[in-house]
Design a protein around this motif. Sequence first.
Motif, PDB file in Angstrom:
ATOM      1  N   THR A 181     -13.286   0.758   6.567  1.00 38.85           N
ATOM      2  CA  THR A 181     -13.886   0.917   5.238  1.00 38.85           C
ATOM      3  C   THR A 181     -15.230   0.198   5.185  1.00 38.85           C
ATOM      4  O   THR A 181     -16.257   0.779   4.803  1.00 38.85           O
ATOM      5  CB  THR A 181     -12.929   0.345   4.166  1.00 38.85           C
ATOM      6  OG1 THR A 181     -11.670   1.010   4.276  1.00 38.85           O
ATOM      7  CG2 THR A 181     -13.493   0.507   2.770  1.00 38.85           C
ATOM      8  N   ASP A 203     -14.040  -6.508  -0.698  1.00 38.79           N
ATOM      9  CA  ASP A 203     -12.824  -5.707  -0.750  1.00 38.79           C
ATOM     10  C   ASP A 203     -11.635  -6.671  -0.688  1.00 38.79           C
ATOM     11  O   ASP A 203     -11.786  -7.821  -0.274  1.00 38.79           O
ATOM     12  CB  ASP A 203     -12.785  -4.723   0.422  1.00 38.79           C
ATOM     13  CG  ASP A 203     -11.901  -3.507   0.136  1.00 38.79           C
ATOM     14  OD1 ASP A 203     -11.291  -3.449  -0.953  1.00 38.79           O
ATOM     15  OD2 ASP A 203     -11.828  -2.620   1.002  1.00 38.79           O
ATOM     16  N   ASP A 204     -10.469  -6.181  -1.079  1.00 39.07           N
ATOM     17  CA  ASP A 204      -9.320  -7.098  -1.036  1.00 39.07           C
ATOM     18  C   ASP A 204      -8.822  -7.306   0.394  1.00 39.07           C
ATOM     19  O   ASP A 204      -8.516  -8.426   0.787  1.00 39.07           O
ATOM     20  CB  ASP A 204      -8.174  -6.616  -1.959  1.00 39.07           C
ATOM     21  CG  ASP A 204      -7.625  -5.245  -1.596  1.00 39.07           C
ATOM     22  OD1 ASP A 204      -8.342  -4.458  -0.961  1.00 39.07           O
ATOM     23  OD2 ASP A 204      -6.467  -4.959  -1.964  1.00 39.07           O
ATOM     24  N   ARG A 229       0.807  -1.225   0.000  1.00 38.14           N
ATOM     25  CA  ARG A 229       0.000   0.000   0.000  1.00 38.14           C
ATOM     26  C   ARG A 229       0.838   1.272   0.000  1.00 38.14           C
ATOM     27  O   ARG A 229       0.399   2.297  -0.482  1.00 38.14           O
ATOM     28  CB  ARG A 229      -0.998  -0.033   1.159  1.00 38.14           C
ATOM     29  CG  ARG A 229      -2.175  -0.950   0.812  1.00 38.14           C
ATOM     30  CD  ARG A 229      -3.191  -1.008   1.902  1.00 38.14           C
ATOM     31  NE  ARG A 229      -2.737  -1.828   2.998  1.00 38.14           N
ATOM     32  CZ  ARG A 229      -3.430  -2.031   4.112  1.00 38.14           C
ATOM     33  NH1 ARG A 229      -4.595  -1.463   4.266  1.00 38.14           N
ATOM     34  NH2 ARG A 229      -2.971  -2.807   5.060  1.00 38.14           N
ATOM     35  N   SER A 257      -8.601  -4.620   7.211  1.00 42.39           N
ATOM     36  CA  SER A 257      -7.550  -4.417   8.217  1.00 42.39           C
ATOM     37  C   SER A 257      -8.178  -3.846   9.492  1.00 42.39           C
ATOM     38  O   SER A 257      -8.542  -4.585  10.397  1.00 42.39           O
ATOM     39  CB  SER A 257      -6.471  -3.500   7.649  1.00 42.39           C
ATOM     40  OG  SER A 257      -5.478  -3.259   8.616  1.00 42.39           O
ATOM     41  N   THR A 258      -8.379  -2.540   9.558  1.00 41.39           N
ATOM     42  CA  THR A 258      -9.099  -1.986  10.710  1.00 41.39           C
ATOM     43  C   THR A 258     -10.604  -2.189  10.545  1.00 41.39           C
ATOM     44  O   THR A 258     -11.372  -1.965  11.481  1.00 41.39           O
ATOM     45  CB  THR A 258      -8.858  -0.468  10.836  1.00 41.39           C
ATOM     46  OG1 THR A 258      -9.424   0.184   9.691  1.00 41.39           O
ATOM     47  CG2 THR A 258      -7.379  -0.148  10.918  1.00 41.39           C
ATOM     48  N   ALA A 259     -11.035  -2.543   9.334  1.00 39.42           N
ATOM     49  CA  ALA A 259     -12.458  -2.719   8.964  1.00 39.42           C
ATOM     50  C   ALA A 259     -13.211  -1.396   8.885  1.00 39.42           C
ATOM     51  O   ALA A 259     -14.417  -1.394   8.666  1.00 39.42           O
ATOM     52  CB  ALA A 259     -13.181  -3.701   9.893  1.00 39.42           C
TER      53      ALA A 259
HETATM   54  C1  R5P Z   1      -7.234  -0.143   0.415  1.00 38.14           C
HETATM   55  O1  R5P Z   1      -7.598   0.740  -0.302  1.00 38.14           O
HETATM   56  C2  R5P Z   1      -7.836  -1.510   0.429  1.00 38.14           C
HETATM   57  O2  R5P Z   1      -8.408  -1.848  -0.786  1.00 38.14           O
HETATM   58  C3  R5P Z   1      -8.840  -1.668   1.546  1.00 38.14           C
HETATM   59  O3  R5P Z   1     -10.002  -0.953   1.255  1.00 38.14           O
HETATM   60  C4  R5P Z   1      -8.266  -1.218   2.846  1.00 38.14           C
HETATM   61  O4  R5P Z   1      -7.013  -1.788   3.048  1.00 38.14           O
HETATM   62  C5  R5P Z   1      -9.181  -1.567   3.993  1.00 38.14           C
HETATM   63  O5  R5P Z   1      -8.582  -1.097   5.165  1.00 38.14           O
HETATM   64  P1  R5P Z   1      -9.397  -0.942   6.489  1.00 38.14           P
HETATM   65  O6  R5P Z   1     -10.036  -2.257   6.788  1.00 38.14           O
HETATM   66  O7  R5P Z   1      -8.364  -0.553   7.501  1.00 38.14           O
HETATM   67  O8  R5P Z   1     -10.410   0.137   6.265  1.00 38.14           O
END
Ligand code: R5P
Length: 303
Positions: free
Chosen positions: A226, A218-219, A94, A222-224
Motif C-alpha cells: 500500500t 496508515d494503521d 481484517r 504488512s507487505t508495505a
Molecule cells: C488495510 O486496509 C490497512 O489499513 C492497511 O492499509 C493494510 O493492512 C496495509 O497492508 P500492506 O502493507 O500489506 O499493503
Amino acid sequence: MTMLVLPLPGNGAMMERLLAELRAERGAVTIRRFPDGETYIRSHDPVEGRDAALVCALARPDEKAVPLLLLADTLRDLGARSVGLIAPYLAYLRQDQRFQPGEGVTSAYFARLLSGRFDWLVTVDPHLHRYRSLDEIYSIPARVVGAAPAIAAWVRSHVRNPLLIGPDGESAQWVAQVAADANAPWIVLEKHRLGDRTVEVSVPDLREWPGRTPVLVDDIISTARTQIRAVGHLRELGAPAPVCIGVHGIFADAALEELRAAGAASVVTCNTIAHATNAIDVSALLAHAIRGFVPGREGSTHG
Ligand code: R5P
C-alpha cells in the motif's frame, strides 16, 4: 495489592515502559518449548487473589496465541482474581466478513477465543473497518487507545511543512486526527486491493500543496505494498521523498527494505510491535487506559 504484569516473549521492552507508568509489579514467567513443540508454562509469583495482566503484541498471532491462552489459564488455575490482556497490536481484525463463500469470519472466532480467557482488553488502534467497535465481537470490556496524539507530536517535531496522506478511505480516521493535532492539511487516496500483495492506489493531487513534505500514515504496514504504491506516485510527481508512518509495523518478509528502496525518506512506527523502526512511544497512552481496569485504581500513580 498492586497488579502483576507479565510479558509474553518479545514484549519485555513494552512491559518495562508500562511498569514505569503504572504502580504495578513485574511478574516472572517461564515459557519454553518442549522438544516436541508443545509449550511449557510456569509462573514464578504467588498469584492467588491477585489481578494480573499479560502483555502480548499479537503480530504473527498463530505462534503467540497458544502460549498466551495457556498462560492465562495457568494464572486463573493458580487463583488469580482477574487476568487482563494488554495487546498493543490486536490481530485477526481484517477478515471481518465472509468475502467468498465458505470463508471463516476469523475476526469473530479469534475474539471469542480471547474473550473466553481474559477479563478485559486494552489495545491500540485496532483495524476496525466494517466493525464500528470491538464490542461487536468481544464480549469482555475492551478499551481502545488512539495513537494519533503521539504520531502528531512526532510529526510536529520531525517534519517541516507536512502534508498528511492516508493511502485509503479507511485511513481517514487516523490521518484526520493526526493532521488536526499536527495542525497540517491532509488528503486521502483510494485503494483497490487485488490480492494479498497487489494493490492499486490512486494518484494524489498535490497542486494545492507545493513544497510540502508528504507524510503517509496508515494503521498497518504488512507487505508495505500500500505504502510502496503511494510512495511511487509521489516520487513520479516530483514530491519530496515521503515520510512513511505505520501505527503497527508488521513488515512481512522484505517489506521494510522494499519500502525504503521505493523512495521513502524514512519509515517510522509506534512501539506497539517491537521493531527497529519504533520511534513513537504509545506506552503512556496505553497505561492511561490500563488504569481504568485496575480495581479500585490502587495500581495507579496518576489521578
Ligand atoms: C488495510 O486496509 C490497512 O489499513 C492497511 O492499509 C493494510 O493492512 C496495509 O497492508 P500492506 O502493507 O500489506 O499493503
